[in-house]
Write a protein that holds these residues in place. Structure first.
Motif, PDB file in Angstrom:
ATOM      1  N   ILE A 166      42.282  27.818  11.844  1.00  0.00           N
ATOM      2  CA  ILE A 166      40.995  28.381  12.245  1.00  0.00           C
ATOM      3  C   ILE A 166      41.023  29.908  12.157  1.00  0.00           C
ATOM      4  O   ILE A 166      40.055  30.533  11.714  1.00  0.00           O
ATOM      5  CB  ILE A 166      40.612  27.891  13.656  1.00  0.00           C
ATOM      6  CG1 ILE A 166      40.316  26.389  13.594  1.00  0.00           C
ATOM      7  CG2 ILE A 166      39.419  28.658  14.206  1.00  0.00           C
ATOM      8  CD1 ILE A 166      40.112  25.741  14.936  1.00  0.00           C
ATOM      9  N   SER A 167      42.142  30.508  12.556  1.00  0.00           N
ATOM     10  CA  SER A 167      42.258  31.973  12.478  1.00  0.00           C
ATOM     11  C   SER A 167      42.190  32.461  11.043  1.00  0.00           C
ATOM     12  O   SER A 167      41.516  33.458  10.743  1.00  0.00           O
ATOM     13  CB  SER A 167      43.563  32.439  13.119  1.00  0.00           C
ATOM     14  OG  SER A 167      43.612  32.073  14.463  1.00  0.00           O
ATOM     15  N   MET A 168      42.905  31.780  10.148  1.00  0.00           N
ATOM     16  CA  MET A 168      42.889  32.192   8.739  1.00  0.00           C
ATOM     17  C   MET A 168      41.499  32.031   8.133  1.00  0.00           C
ATOM     18  O   MET A 168      41.028  32.909   7.403  1.00  0.00           O
ATOM     19  CB  MET A 168      43.906  31.364   7.938  1.00  0.00           C
ATOM     20  CG  MET A 168      45.344  31.764   8.168  1.00  0.00           C
ATOM     21  SD  MET A 168      46.523  30.692   7.315  1.00  0.00           S
ATOM     22  CE  MET A 168      45.945  30.738   5.653  1.00  0.00           C
ATOM     23  N   ILE A 169      40.868  30.906   8.418  1.00  0.00           N
ATOM     24  CA  ILE A 169      39.526  30.669   7.874  1.00  0.00           C
ATOM     25  C   ILE A 169      38.549  31.727   8.389  1.00  0.00           C
ATOM     26  O   ILE A 169      37.766  32.295   7.622  1.00  0.00           O
ATOM     27  CB  ILE A 169      39.051  29.249   8.228  1.00  0.00           C
ATOM     28  CG1 ILE A 169      39.879  28.207   7.466  1.00  0.00           C
ATOM     29  CG2 ILE A 169      37.568  29.070   7.931  1.00  0.00           C
ATOM     30  CD1 ILE A 169      39.702  26.794   7.970  1.00  0.00           C
ATOM     31  N   GLY A 195      51.458  21.181  16.494  1.00  0.00           N
ATOM     32  CA  GLY A 195      50.151  20.831  15.949  1.00  0.00           C
ATOM     33  C   GLY A 195      49.071  21.807  16.374  1.00  0.00           C
ATOM     34  O   GLY A 195      48.233  22.226  15.566  1.00  0.00           O
ATOM     35  N   ILE A 196      49.075  22.184  17.644  1.00  0.00           N
ATOM     36  CA  ILE A 196      48.095  23.171  18.131  1.00  0.00           C
ATOM     37  C   ILE A 196      48.304  24.509  17.423  1.00  0.00           C
ATOM     38  O   ILE A 196      47.340  25.199  17.081  1.00  0.00           O
ATOM     39  CB  ILE A 196      48.210  23.328  19.665  1.00  0.00           C
ATOM     40  CG1 ILE A 196      47.650  22.088  20.352  1.00  0.00           C
ATOM     41  CG2 ILE A 196      47.514  24.571  20.167  1.00  0.00           C
ATOM     42  CD1 ILE A 196      46.170  21.874  20.143  1.00  0.00           C
ATOM     43  N   THR A 197      49.554  24.868  17.184  1.00  0.00           N
ATOM     44  CA  THR A 197      49.844  26.101  16.455  1.00  0.00           C
ATOM     45  C   THR A 197      49.243  26.033  15.048  1.00  0.00           C
ATOM     46  O   THR A 197      48.670  27.017  14.558  1.00  0.00           O
ATOM     47  CB  THR A 197      51.359  26.343  16.384  1.00  0.00           C
ATOM     48  OG1 THR A 197      51.885  26.363  17.704  1.00  0.00           O
ATOM     49  CG2 THR A 197      51.687  27.637  15.670  1.00  0.00           C
ATOM     50  N   GLY A 198      49.379  24.878  14.384  1.00  0.00           N
ATOM     51  CA  GLY A 198      48.783  24.705  13.055  1.00  0.00           C
ATOM     52  C   GLY A 198      47.271  24.791  13.088  1.00  0.00           C
ATOM     53  O   GLY A 198      46.657  25.406  12.202  1.00  0.00           O
ATOM     54  N   ASP A 219      32.842  22.228   7.172  1.00  0.00           N
ATOM     55  CA  ASP A 219      33.445  22.446   5.857  1.00  0.00           C
ATOM     56  C   ASP A 219      34.949  22.652   5.945  1.00  0.00           C
ATOM     57  O   ASP A 219      35.666  22.434   4.961  1.00  0.00           O
ATOM     58  CB  ASP A 219      32.823  23.665   5.178  1.00  0.00           C
ATOM     59  CG  ASP A 219      31.352  23.455   4.869  1.00  0.00           C
ATOM     60  OD1 ASP A 219      30.931  22.286   4.792  1.00  0.00           O
ATOM     61  OD2 ASP A 219      30.638  24.466   4.718  1.00  0.00           O
ATOM     62  N   PHE A 220      35.443  23.079   7.095  1.00  0.00           N
ATOM     63  CA  PHE A 220      36.842  23.458   7.207  1.00  0.00           C
ATOM     64  C   PHE A 220      37.689  22.444   7.965  1.00  0.00           C
ATOM     65  O   PHE A 220      38.860  22.706   8.243  1.00  0.00           O
ATOM     66  CB  PHE A 220      36.937  24.835   7.859  1.00  0.00           C
ATOM     67  CG  PHE A 220      36.090  25.856   7.170  1.00  0.00           C
ATOM     68  CD1 PHE A 220      36.276  26.125   5.825  1.00  0.00           C
ATOM     69  CD2 PHE A 220      35.088  26.517   7.839  1.00  0.00           C
ATOM     70  CE1 PHE A 220      35.481  27.052   5.175  1.00  0.00           C
ATOM     71  CE2 PHE A 220      34.295  27.440   7.200  1.00  0.00           C
ATOM     72  CZ  PHE A 220      34.491  27.710   5.863  1.00  0.00           C
ATOM     73  N   PHE A 264      42.843  20.083   9.559  1.00  0.00           N
ATOM     74  CA  PHE A 264      43.629  18.871   9.767  1.00  0.00           C
ATOM     75  C   PHE A 264      44.956  18.940   9.018  1.00  0.00           C
ATOM     76  O   PHE A 264      46.014  18.607   9.561  1.00  0.00           O
ATOM     77  CB  PHE A 264      42.830  17.642   9.316  1.00  0.00           C
ATOM     78  CG  PHE A 264      43.616  16.371   9.364  1.00  0.00           C
ATOM     79  CD1 PHE A 264      43.859  15.734  10.567  1.00  0.00           C
ATOM     80  CD2 PHE A 264      44.125  15.809   8.198  1.00  0.00           C
ATOM     81  CE1 PHE A 264      44.600  14.567  10.622  1.00  0.00           C
ATOM     82  CE2 PHE A 264      44.857  14.648   8.238  1.00  0.00           C
ATOM     83  CZ  PHE A 264      45.093  14.018   9.447  1.00  0.00           C
ATOM     84  N   GLU A 265      44.900  19.354   7.769  1.00  0.00           N
ATOM     85  CA  GLU A 265      46.127  19.406   6.959  1.00  0.00           C
ATOM     86  C   GLU A 265      47.143  20.402   7.521  1.00  0.00           C
ATOM     87  O   GLU A 265      48.345  20.123   7.550  1.00  0.00           O
ATOM     88  CB  GLU A 265      45.791  19.748   5.507  1.00  0.00           C
ATOM     89  CG  GLU A 265      45.045  18.657   4.779  1.00  0.00           C
ATOM     90  CD  GLU A 265      45.818  17.359   4.689  1.00  0.00           C
ATOM     91  OE1 GLU A 265      47.056  17.383   4.675  1.00  0.00           O
ATOM     92  OE2 GLU A 265      45.163  16.303   4.632  1.00  0.00           O
ATOM     93  N   LEU A 266      46.700  21.565   7.948  1.00  0.00           N
ATOM     94  CA  LEU A 266      47.641  22.529   8.528  1.00  0.00           C
ATOM     95  C   LEU A 266      48.188  22.041   9.869  1.00  0.00           C
ATOM     96  O   LEU A 266      49.348  22.293  10.190  1.00  0.00           O
ATOM     97  CB  LEU A 266      46.981  23.895   8.693  1.00  0.00           C
ATOM     98  CG  LEU A 266      47.081  24.808   7.476  1.00  0.00           C
ATOM     99  CD1 LEU A 266      46.411  26.137   7.749  1.00  0.00           C
ATOM    100  CD2 LEU A 266      48.510  25.037   7.060  1.00  0.00           C
TER     101      LEU A 266
END
Length: 178
Positions: A70-73, A62-65, A95-96, A101-103
């Motif tokens: 956050i990194s991608m955004i 979950g932390i990896t997701g 906004d993100f 949450f979904e990732l």
């Protein structure tokens, strides 16, 4: 040398099976595994199984997701292609939250699934390993390693006195459903 690999005690009642486990443990006879057609509360503690580490793995996935989201955004919307939308800051975290949450859930779910499959050797195309087909239907089975416990007659008497309806001596071959 005997060809017997396992001694299987068949029980019709889960309480009798638990009594059989107690009798075997009182006599210092090691139990290889127990097969039941349904979950039985408290059997893990009685057999001495440790608590699963799967929740720790789920947290790590979950932390990896979360970090991935956050990194991608940040990379996409702040570093690579920043846009001024209505005067808002490029990295407006509220906004993100849905994407993050979904990732997090996606990584945790898939990570747990693959970890569970790996830990229990559930791979596609692999035949299930079942000691006795009745263990998945209507019987409760205690399997004892015959090589580690040389007193087969004593084990058989203990199982029958504990309520076993049948005691089988099984070779190390697994029954396939096919």
């Amino acid at each position: 040398m005997s060809n017997v690999k396992y001694i299987l005690g068949h029980f019709e009642d889960p309480d009798e099976m638990m009594h059989g486990i107690e009798k075997l443990q009182e006599n210092n006879i090691g139990i290889y595994d127990v097969y039941t057609p349904m979950p039985i509360h408290g059997i893990e503690e009685k057999l001495g199984y440790k608590r699963s580490r799967l929740p720790i793995a789920a947290f790590c996935f979950g932390i990896t997701g979360t970090i991935t989201a956050i990194s991608m955004i940040y990379y996409m919307l702040v570093y690579d292609w920043p846009m001024n939308i209505g005067g808002k800051p490029a990295f407006a975290m509220p906004d993100f939250v849905p994407v993050t949450f979904e990732l997090t859930v996606l990584f945790a779910a898939y990570g747990m699934m693959f970890t569970f499959f790996y830990a229990n050797h559930f791979f596609p195309g692999r035949a299930p390993r079942v000691m006795d087909l009745r263990a998945t239907d209507d019987r409760f089975v205690i399997a004892i390693d015959a090589k580690a416990n040389p007193y087969h007659d004593k084990i058989e008497d203990l199982l029958k006195n504990a309520g076993a309806v049948e005691v089988k001596h099984n070779e190390r071959k697994y029954v396939s459903y096919e």
